[in-house]
Write a protein that holds these residues in place. Structure first.
Motif, PDB file in Angstrom:
ATOM      1  N   GLY A  63       0.947  -0.900  -0.301  1.00 52.47           N
ATOM      2  CA  GLY A  63      -0.359  -0.247   0.038  1.00 52.47           C
ATOM      3  C   GLY A  63       0.622   1.310  -0.209  1.00 52.47           C
ATOM      4  N   VAL A  64       1.996   1.597   0.131  1.00 53.02           N
ATOM      5  CA  VAL A  64       3.311   2.242  -0.625  1.00 53.02           C
ATOM      6  C   VAL A  64       2.412   3.128  -1.746  1.00 53.02           C
ATOM      7  N   ASP A  65       2.623   4.210  -1.279  1.00 57.31           N
ATOM      8  CA  ASP A  65       1.593   5.566  -2.814  1.00 57.31           C
ATOM      9  C   ASP A  65       2.667   5.324  -3.195  1.00 57.31           C
ATOM     10  N   GLU A  66       2.170   5.466  -4.420  1.00 61.94           N
ATOM     11  CA  GLU A  66       2.523   4.829  -5.870  1.00 61.94           C
ATOM     12  C   GLU A  66       3.012   6.160  -6.884  1.00 61.94           C
ATOM     13  N   GLY A  67       2.329   7.298  -6.078  1.00 66.43           N
ATOM     14  CA  GLY A  67       3.046   9.028  -6.382  1.00 66.43           C
ATOM     15  C   GLY A  67       4.457   8.558  -5.981  1.00 66.43           C
ATOM     16  N   LEU A  68       4.580   8.739  -4.190  1.00 67.52           N
ATOM     17  CA  LEU A  68       5.536   8.696  -4.123  1.00 67.52           C
ATOM     18  C   LEU A  68       7.000   8.112  -4.704  1.00 67.52           C
ATOM     19  N   LEU A  69       6.770   6.390  -4.704  1.00 65.45           N
ATOM     20  CA  LEU A  69       7.516   6.466  -5.404  1.00 65.45           C
ATOM     21  C   LEU A  69       7.831   6.444  -6.505  1.00 65.45           C
ATOM     22  N   ASP A  70       6.524   7.007  -7.694  1.00 64.51           N
ATOM     23  CA  ASP A  70       7.804   7.817  -8.865  1.00 64.51           C
ATOM     24  C   ASP A  70       7.961   8.929  -8.876  1.00 64.51           C
ATOM     25  N   VAL A  71       7.783   9.614  -7.469  1.00 67.78           N
ATOM     26  CA  VAL A  71       8.832  11.012  -7.331  1.00 67.78           C
ATOM     27  C   VAL A  71       9.703  10.396  -6.813  1.00 67.78           C
ATOM     28  N   TYR A  72      10.370   9.744  -5.606  1.00 67.27           N
ATOM     29  CA  TYR A  72      10.748   9.036  -4.959  1.00 67.27           C
ATOM     30  C   TYR A  72      11.744   8.248  -4.947  1.00 67.27           C
ATOM     31  N   GLY A  73      11.670   7.255  -5.553  1.00 68.45           N
ATOM     32  CA  GLY A  73      11.462   5.668  -5.811  1.00 68.45           C
ATOM     33  C   GLY A  73      11.817   5.396  -4.178  1.00 68.45           C
ATOM     34  N   PRO A  74      12.034   4.168  -4.325  1.00 67.53           N
ATOM     35  CA  PRO A  74      11.754   3.122  -3.141  1.00 67.53           C
ATOM     36  C   PRO A  74      12.540   3.702  -1.724  1.00 67.53           C
ATOM     37  N   VAL A  75      13.622   4.062  -1.996  1.00 69.53           N
ATOM     38  CA  VAL A  75      14.269   4.517  -0.838  1.00 69.53           C
ATOM     39  C   VAL A  75      14.146   6.274  -0.839  1.00 69.53           C
ATOM     40  N   HIS A  76      13.124   5.883   0.430  1.00 70.28           N
ATOM     41  CA  HIS A  76      13.178   6.930   1.018  1.00 70.28           C
ATOM     42  C   HIS A  76      12.003   7.090   2.491  1.00 70.28           C
ATOM     43  N   PRO A  77      11.948   7.661   3.331  1.00 73.35           N
ATOM     44  CA  PRO A  77      11.863   7.504   4.426  1.00 73.35           C
ATOM     45  C   PRO A  77      10.920   7.892   4.900  1.00 73.35           C
ATOM     46  N   VAL A  78       9.792   7.921   3.567  1.00 69.52           N
ATOM     47  CA  VAL A  78       8.091   7.804   4.242  1.00 69.52           C
ATOM     48  C   VAL A  78       8.089   6.983   3.358  1.00 69.52           C
ATOM     49  N   VAL A  79       8.851   6.033   2.273  1.00 67.82           N
ATOM     50  CA  VAL A  79       8.442   4.618   1.966  1.00 67.82           C
ATOM     51  C   VAL A  79       8.734   3.865   3.331  1.00 67.82           C
ATOM     52  N   ALA A  80       9.535   3.594   3.911  1.00 64.61           N
ATOM     53  CA  ALA A  80      10.138   3.118   5.052  1.00 64.61           C
ATOM     54  C   ALA A  80       8.758   3.227   6.113  1.00 64.61           C
ATOM     55  N   ARG A  81       8.661   3.879   6.070  1.00 65.59           N
ATOM     56  CA  ARG A  81       6.691   4.459   7.471  1.00 65.59           C
ATOM     57  C   ARG A  81       5.565   3.555   6.038  1.00 65.59           C
ATOM     58  N   GLN A  82       5.112   4.008   5.264  1.00 64.34           N
ATOM     59  CA  GLN A  82       4.404   3.620   4.955  1.00 64.34           C
ATOM     60  C   GLN A  82       4.258   1.694   4.690  1.00 64.34           C
ATOM     61  N   MET A  83       5.853   1.049   4.596  1.00 63.57           N
ATOM     62  CA  MET A  83       5.930  -0.219   4.571  1.00 63.57           C
ATOM     63  C   MET A  83       5.937  -0.879   5.467  1.00 63.57           C
TER      64      MET A  83
END
Length: 158
Positions: A63-83
Motif C-alpha cells: 500500500g505504499v503510495d505510487e506517486g511517492l514511489l514515482d517521485v522519490y523511488g523506493p529508498v525514502h523515509p516515507v516509503v519505509a513508514r508506509q511499508m
C-alpha cells in the motif's frame, strides 16, 4: 548485543505486552525475518513477513503510495513508514517493522550505497530511522538488520 540476543529481547517484550510483529523487507531481503524466527518460540509473537524487493510490490502489496514511489523511488523515509504501516495492517500485527535502502555495489535512484531507512509502526504511531551505513553489500544488509532490531527493541522498551 548480537542479532540473536536482540531478537530474543524483542520477542520477550512483545510477549510481555501481548503484542505481535509483522515485517516488510526490501534491502534486507528476508534476513530480518530469518533473525526473528531463529528464536525458539517466535511463533507466539511473529505473524509473518513480506519481502517486497520489486518497487511495484511496495505499492500493490504493502500500500505504499505510487506517486511517492514515482517521485522519490523506493529508498525514502516515507516509503519505509508506509511499508511498516502497510505490513502491520496486512498481517494484523500490533507492530510493523520495515527496511528499505541501498546495499550496493552501485547507487540506486540517486541514493548512495549505505542509505537505509527503517520504520516501526505501532499503537503509538510510526517511528522512522535513517542510519547511513558503510561497508560491503553483505555488511550493510547485516547492519540494517541489527539497526532494525535495535529500533524495535527501543520502541518496545518505552
Amino acid at each position: 548485543m548480537t542479532d540473536h540476543e536482540l531478537a530474543e529481547r524483542v520477542h520477550a517484550a512483545l510477549r510481555a505486552e501481548g503484542g505481535t510483529l509483522a515485517v516488510a523487507e526490501s534491502l534486507t531481503g528476508g534476513l530480518l525475518a530469518a533473525a526473528l524466527v531463529d528464536v525458539p518460540g517466535a511463533s507466539a509473537t511473529f505473524r509473518g513477513s513480506v519481502t517486497a524487493y520489486a518497487t511495484e510490490l511496495k505499492a500493490s502489496v504493502l500500500g505504499v503510495d505510487e506517486g511517492l514511489l514515482d517521485v522519490y523511488g523506493p529508498v525514502h523515509p516515507v516509503v519505509a513508514r508506509q511499508m511498516a504501516e502497510g505490513v502491520r495492517a496486512l498481517l494484523g500485527a500490533t507492530y510493523g517493522l520495515a527496511t528499505t535502502g541501498v546495499a550496493g555495489p552501485d547507487p540506486q535512484d540517486g541514493q548512495p550505497v549505505g542509505t537505509v531507512h527503517l520504520a516501526v509502526a505501532g499503537p503509538g504511531g510510526t517511528l522512522v530511522s535513517s542510519p547511513l551505513l558503510s561497508g560491503a553489500r553483505a555488511t550493510i544488509r547485516h547492519d540494517a538488520v541489527t539497526a532494525a532490531l535495535e529500533l524495535l527493541a527501543g520502541r518496545l522498551s518505552r
